[in-house]
Design a protein around this motif. Sequence first.
Motif, PDB file in Angstrom:
ATOM      1  N   CYS A 180     -13.767  21.542  22.499  1.00 49.19           N
ATOM      2  CA  CYS A 180     -15.171  22.041  22.383  1.00 49.19           C
ATOM      3  C   CYS A 180     -15.456  23.089  21.512  1.00 49.19           C
ATOM      4  CB  CYS A 180     -15.610  22.598  23.879  1.00 49.19           C
ATOM      5  SG  CYS A 180     -16.918  23.224  24.191  1.00 49.19           S
ATOM      6  N   GLY A 181     -14.768  24.130  21.318  1.00 53.06           N
ATOM      7  CA  GLY A 181     -15.074  24.698  20.053  1.00 53.06           C
ATOM      8  C   GLY A 181     -15.083  24.396  19.006  1.00 53.06           C
ATOM      9  N   MET A 182     -14.106  23.539  18.479  1.00 50.28           N
ATOM     10  CA  MET A 182     -14.368  22.773  17.112  1.00 50.28           C
ATOM     11  C   MET A 182     -15.356  21.851  17.091  1.00 50.28           C
ATOM     12  SD  MET A 182     -10.309  21.869  16.290  1.00 50.28           S
ATOM     13  CE  MET A 182     -10.043  20.392  17.711  1.00 50.28           C
ATOM     14  N   LEU A 183     -15.660  21.280  18.102  1.00 51.27           N
ATOM     15  CA  LEU A 183     -17.235  20.455  17.913  1.00 51.27           C
ATOM     16  C   LEU A 183     -18.365  21.294  17.951  1.00 51.27           C
ATOM     17  CD1 LEU A 183     -16.362  17.692  20.634  1.00 51.27           C
ATOM     18  CD2 LEU A 183     -16.399  17.198  18.259  1.00 51.27           C
ATOM     19  N   VAL A 184     -18.414  22.277  18.674  1.00 47.01           N
ATOM     20  CA  VAL A 184     -19.636  23.126  18.473  1.00 47.01           C
ATOM     21  C   VAL A 184     -19.689  23.896  17.200  1.00 47.01           C
ATOM     22  CG1 VAL A 184     -20.779  25.496  19.210  1.00 47.01           C
ATOM     23  CG2 VAL A 184     -19.935  23.626  20.938  1.00 47.01           C
ATOM     24  N   ALA A 185     -18.305  24.184  16.471  1.00 48.00           N
ATOM     25  CA  ALA A 185     -18.309  24.675  15.143  1.00 48.00           C
ATOM     26  C   ALA A 185     -18.790  23.896  14.123  1.00 48.00           C
ATOM     27  CB  ALA A 185     -16.945  25.369  14.840  1.00 48.00           C
ATOM     28  N   ALA A 186     -18.514  22.549  14.391  1.00 47.92           N
ATOM     29  CA  ALA A 186     -19.147  21.464  13.595  1.00 47.92           C
ATOM     30  C   ALA A 186     -20.618  21.266  13.446  1.00 47.92           C
ATOM     31  CB  ALA A 186     -18.315  19.889  13.771  1.00 47.92           C
ATOM     32  N   ILE A 187     -21.019  21.141  14.797  1.00 45.59           N
ATOM     33  CA  ILE A 187     -22.476  21.208  15.038  1.00 45.59           C
ATOM     34  C   ILE A 187     -23.216  22.361  14.499  1.00 45.59           C
ATOM     35  CG2 ILE A 187     -24.246  21.290  16.756  1.00 45.59           C
ATOM     36  CD1 ILE A 187     -22.364  19.549  18.517  1.00 45.59           C
ATOM     37  N   ALA A 188     -22.784  23.462  14.575  1.00 41.82           N
ATOM     38  CA  ALA A 188     -23.405  24.914  13.985  1.00 41.82           C
ATOM     39  C   ALA A 188     -23.283  24.789  12.319  1.00 41.82           C
ATOM     40  CB  ALA A 188     -22.630  25.966  14.197  1.00 41.82           C
ATOM     41  N   ARG A 189     -22.279  24.075  11.727  1.00 44.33           N
ATOM     42  CA  ARG A 189     -22.251  23.903  10.378  1.00 44.33           C
ATOM     43  C   ARG A 189     -23.263  22.871   9.688  1.00 44.33           C
ATOM     44  NH1 ARG A 189     -17.332  24.180  10.454  1.00 44.33           N
ATOM     45  NH2 ARG A 189     -16.787  22.058  10.417  1.00 44.33           N
ATOM     46  N   LEU A 190     -23.343  21.792  10.431  1.00 42.20           N
ATOM     47  CA  LEU A 190     -23.998  20.753  10.303  1.00 42.20           C
ATOM     48  C   LEU A 190     -25.595  20.521  10.592  1.00 42.20           C
ATOM     49  CD1 LEU A 190     -21.345  17.960  10.645  1.00 42.20           C
ATOM     50  CD2 LEU A 190     -22.314  18.865   8.365  1.00 42.20           C
ATOM     51  N   ARG A 191     -25.750  20.897  11.856  1.00 40.43           N
ATOM     52  CA  ARG A 191     -26.904  20.820  12.467  1.00 40.43           C
ATOM     53  C   ARG A 191     -27.304  22.357  13.468  1.00 40.43           C
ATOM     54  NH1 ARG A 191     -30.542  16.934  11.317  1.00 40.43           N
ATOM     55  NH2 ARG A 191     -31.293  16.851  13.175  1.00 40.43           N
ATOM     56  N   PRO A 192     -27.298  23.362  12.891  1.00 41.58           N
ATOM     57  CA  PRO A 192     -27.583  24.655  13.721  1.00 41.58           C
ATOM     58  C   PRO A 192     -28.746  24.478  14.536  1.00 41.58           C
ATOM     59  CG  PRO A 192     -27.778  25.031  11.383  1.00 41.58           C
ATOM     60  CD  PRO A 192     -27.424  23.703  11.448  1.00 41.58           C
ATOM     61  N   GLN A 193     -29.761  23.781  14.111  1.00 42.73           N
ATOM     62  CA  GLN A 193     -31.075  23.835  15.342  1.00 42.73           C
ATOM     63  C   GLN A 193     -30.814  23.348  16.412  1.00 42.73           C
ATOM     64  OE1 GLN A 193     -30.710  22.150  12.362  1.00 42.73           O
ATOM     65  NE2 GLN A 193     -31.295  20.211  12.308  1.00 42.73           N
ATOM     66  N   MET A 194     -29.608  22.430  16.684  1.00 42.68           N
ATOM     67  CA  MET A 194     -29.090  21.931  17.944  1.00 42.68           C
ATOM     68  C   MET A 194     -28.600  22.700  19.040  1.00 42.68           C
ATOM     69  SD  MET A 194     -27.541  18.308  16.770  1.00 42.68           S
ATOM     70  CE  MET A 194     -27.227  17.762  18.477  1.00 42.68           C
ATOM     71  N   LEU A 195     -28.400  23.918  18.548  1.00 44.69           N
ATOM     72  CA  LEU A 195     -27.819  25.020  19.381  1.00 44.69           C
ATOM     73  C   LEU A 195     -28.789  26.072  19.478  1.00 44.69           C
ATOM     74  CD1 LEU A 195     -24.354  25.432  17.781  1.00 44.69           C
ATOM     75  CD2 LEU A 195     -24.602  24.108  19.561  1.00 44.69           C
ATOM     76  N   PRO A 196     -29.593  25.829  20.650  1.00 49.15           N
ATOM     77  CA  PRO A 196     -30.590  26.821  20.921  1.00 49.15           C
ATOM     78  C   PRO A 196     -30.233  28.303  21.007  1.00 49.15           C
ATOM     79  CG  PRO A 196     -30.121  25.457  22.860  1.00 49.15           C
ATOM     80  CD  PRO A 196     -29.363  25.044  21.883  1.00 49.15           C
TER      81      PRO A 196
END
Length: 189
Positions: A162-178
């Motif tokens: 979960c942590g690795m996936l969220v880190a990837a999302i933050a790097r690639l699409r930070p706007q997906m993490l409100p």
Amino acid sequence: MEKDLARIALFAALIAILGLIPAITLGFGVPITAQSLGVMLAGAVLGARQGGLAVLLFVFAAVLGLPLLAGGRGGLGVFASPTVGFVVGFPVAAFVTGLVVEKLHRLPPGVSAGIGAFIGGIIVMYAFGTIGMAIVLNKSLTEAALLNSAFVIGDLLKAGLCGMLVAAIARLRPQMLPWYRAPVSQVFR
């Protein structure tokens, strides 16, 4: 508002899809599934409110009878099974996971998501699961907690994932993490 509803429905669907991965049912009636990863991700990606609502939507659909739980289970019979505590605890676990990531937003997103998944997706979920198992299986809380220990290693791996996936999302699409406040250099690339 429509975007929020779509994200909530998307994560409810993700948890249902993770239930299609074949479960390994242990001798005391509780399966090892990938759905708890979906619960962790819902909270870690969407935050407390939306993550909790996504999982609540999933649980509501399963209780209505849709075969969304691992092994194609659903309906009111879930409340008479050893998994009742986990099912009831899913929305609370997602909410707590989201609450932790929101409070730890200054940490790197993967770290805050991993910590949130550990606290919400393991500690909170195990608390509910242990109580449910103790009641349904007529065991003491200690005996039920020992039975739950069979899940610890897998759930620690899920929290790390979960942590690795969220880190990837933050790097690639930070706007997906409100809840995430990306560095200015990352926002304007």
